[in-house]
Write a protein that holds these residues in place. Sequence first.
Motif, short mmCIF file in Angstrom:
data_model
loop_
_atom_site.label_atom_id
_atom_site.label_comp_id
_atom_site.label_asym_id
_atom_site.label_seq_id
_atom_site.Cartn_x
_atom_site.Cartn_y
_atom_site.Cartn_z
N PRO A 132 -37.01 -3.16 28.48
CA PRO A 132 -35.87 -3.71 28.46
C PRO A 132 -36.31 -4.67 26.64
N ALA A 133 -36.91 -5.00 26.07
CA ALA A 133 -37.01 -5.36 25.54
C ALA A 133 -37.02 -4.32 23.94
N ASP A 134 -38.43 -2.67 24.31
CA ASP A 134 -37.73 -1.46 23.57
C ASP A 134 -36.39 -1.25 23.32
N LEU A 135 -35.23 -1.43 23.71
CA LEU A 135 -33.74 -2.76 23.26
C LEU A 135 -33.50 -2.57 22.16
N LEU A 136 -34.37 -4.31 21.93
CA LEU A 136 -34.22 -4.99 20.89
C LEU A 136 -34.61 -4.43 19.49
N GLU A 137 -35.38 -3.03 19.51
CA GLU A 137 -35.74 -2.12 18.28
C GLU A 137 -34.40 -1.45 18.50
N LEU A 138 -34.25 -1.16 18.39
CA LEU A 138 -32.78 0.17 18.49
C LEU A 138 -31.70 -0.23 17.48
N ARG A 139 -31.96 -0.44 16.16
CA ARG A 139 -30.61 -1.41 15.54
C ARG A 139 -30.01 -0.44 14.06
N SER A 140 -30.58 1.00 14.37
CA SER A 140 -29.69 1.58 13.30
C SER A 140 -30.00 3.24 14.52
N VAL A 141 -29.09 4.09 14.01
CA VAL A 141 -29.22 5.32 14.44
C VAL A 141 -28.94 6.46 12.95
N THR A 142 -29.73 7.25 13.25
CA THR A 142 -29.34 8.62 12.45
C THR A 142 -29.26 9.33 12.38
N VAL A 143 -27.98 10.00 12.14
CA VAL A 143 -27.38 11.28 12.65
C VAL A 143 -28.35 12.95 11.42
N GLU A 144 -29.61 13.47 12.32
CA GLU A 144 -29.94 14.21 11.83
C GLU A 144 -29.21 15.90 12.10
N ALA A 145 -28.22 16.45 11.01
CA ALA A 145 -27.46 17.68 11.51
C ALA A 145 -28.19 18.89 10.27
N ASN A 146 -27.67 19.67 11.08
CA ASN A 146 -27.53 21.57 10.39
C ASN A 146 -26.81 22.22 11.32
N THR A 147 -27.65 23.80 10.49
CA THR A 147 -26.75 24.74 11.21
C THR A 147 -27.83 25.76 11.79
N PRO A 148 -27.64 26.34 12.63
CA PRO A 148 -29.19 27.40 12.83
C PRO A 148 -29.53 28.07 12.30
N THR A 149 -29.22 28.40 11.35
CA THR A 149 -30.00 29.13 9.99
C THR A 149 -30.09 28.26 9.14
N ASP A 150 -30.55 27.32 9.09
CA ASP A 150 -30.70 26.42 8.30
C ASP A 150 -29.87 26.10 6.62
N ARG A 151 -28.16 26.07 7.07
CA ARG A 151 -27.44 26.49 6.15
C ARG A 151 -27.73 25.05 4.97
N LEU A 152 -28.47 23.96 5.38
CA LEU A 152 -28.56 23.24 5.21
C LEU A 152 -30.44 22.51 4.23
N GLY A 153 -31.11 22.98 4.54
CA GLY A 153 -32.26 23.75 4.15
C GLY A 153 -32.26 23.73 3.08
N GLU A 154 -31.31 25.41 3.54
CA GLU A 154 -31.71 26.47 2.32
C GLU A 154 -30.70 26.13 1.26
N ALA A 155 -29.58 25.28 1.27
CA ALA A 155 -28.91 24.60 0.16
C ALA A 155 -29.32 23.22 -0.32
N GLU A 156 -30.70 22.69 -0.34
CA GLU A 156 -31.57 21.93 -0.60
C GLU A 156 -32.72 22.51 -1.61
N GLN A 157 -32.75 24.09 -1.08
CA GLN A 157 -33.73 24.29 -1.17
C GLN A 157 -33.03 25.03 -3.14
N LEU A 158 -31.44 25.48 -3.09
CA LEU A 158 -31.22 26.12 -3.81
C LEU A 158 -31.27 25.35 -4.76
N SER A 159 -30.53 23.60 -4.32
CA SER A 159 -30.63 22.74 -5.08
C SER A 159 -31.25 22.38 -5.86
N ARG A 160 -32.82 22.84 -5.74
CA ARG A 160 -34.17 22.44 -6.12
C ARG A 160 -34.31 23.87 -7.39
N LEU A 161 -33.65 24.23 -6.90
CA LEU A 161 -33.80 25.83 -7.23
C LEU A 161 -33.00 25.78 -9.11
#
Length: 444
Positions: A132-161
């Motif tokens: 139960p003490a572990d529950l006190l550590e849960l103060r935030s939630v991060t949503v990690e999302a992408n698509t099966p073909t990694d479109r967000l990763g490729e978009a990030e790569q294209l942005s850098r290029l």
Amino acid sequence: MMERLIEAGLMFGNLIEVSSPTMVARYNAALEKLIGKRTALTEFHIDLSGFSPEVGDELDDIRYLNPEGCNRMFILLSLDQLKAPLLNAQFSTMRSVLRNFMQDNARELMALSVREAVMGELVHSMWRIKSPADLLELRSVTVEANTPTDRLGEAEQLSRLIEDFRAKDDLWQDDAYIDTMIKLAGRVGDITRNPVRFRKTDYSQGNFYTNYFDGLYLFRDMSYPAMLYRGVAPGFPKIGAVETKNLDSAVDVWHFLQLNGLITSVFEAADLNAKALLRQRLDFMLANVLAGKADAPAELARLNRQDLRRFAMRHADDLPPEFEVVEAALRAAEQGLEPRLPGPTEPGCFYLYRAAQLPDRDLVNQLLSEFTPLDIRQLFLCNKPAFYKAYQGWTARKQDYVVEFLSRDEALRNDDAWEDLFGDGTPEEEPAPQAGPWGAIPKG
């Protein structure tokens, strides 16, 4: 046993149908990426997170998108999923987190879902809860999302290029570099006009209920914080600065709610018809008694209030003590007198209260439903897991009564009726239940 609830749309209602070959293929691509499995089903239904009871039944794994319980995975095929409930939620906050993510990033999700599903995970600061003490550590939630073909990763790569191409004068002569950008742009689109990047992915998690440890409420953002547990004690009189209180102790729970100003008398709520609410609660108590009597009519739902009371009075000795407390308060209110509000040591005390109009209203109403189990409407609206568990222990006659009542209850379909019960603001719960076209019952 649960077929009646399913047919009436009171269980697994409002799920989104997935039946087109394109959508099934997109779901499978995401499912394989997340858990390494696919479904052979050609049509099924999904909830807010993309969980499907039929797929869970097929895989013999009702937790296929939530194996450890802490970090729930999701598959989004369409923003239509915003209309769906969230099934098997391990944390009461998960529905609002996922809904907020979808609403905050609606434009990006619409652009991505034109071609494929969006998948991901609701990530806590830890992936497994051991105490139960572990529950006190849960103060935030991060949503990690992408698509099966990694479109967000490729978009990030294209942005850098693109950034490097604009910054360095010699890259326009590099054919391989330009060819890479063209290929990436062909897959992810024009990111200069339609950036493929989520605007908001981090969400706070304050007070919540979790299924862990037999069901536990954590109210830490309070003047007097507490963890409310059931069953075996967590092992500490305090966890950090948080007191621990047993849900079996109505007195302890009552004092916690009062100290933090989380509840108010139904008679003090200006936006509530307290008399109508209490009359309905008395009806529920009467029906509960009659449901176990051989001489009572078979179809209790067809009895009006006068019929219920007339039949129940034959069994006045069997009425629960809560009935007398609620009836006395109602009688005083009807006579223009100030009703007596009993303390937590008296049965029926919680039936005369509702949550104060504060940010944690829905969570408090869920907690109150633990102490007002005879109010089947509040139990259904505010605490569906407890409702489904209780339903399985009811007689067939009471099950029929409950299904008939809830199927035509305006509070499930009308925001004004909801506000009459719980105050201003729309419920955090899913929309009004509607019967679905399917009848599969998942295992477990």
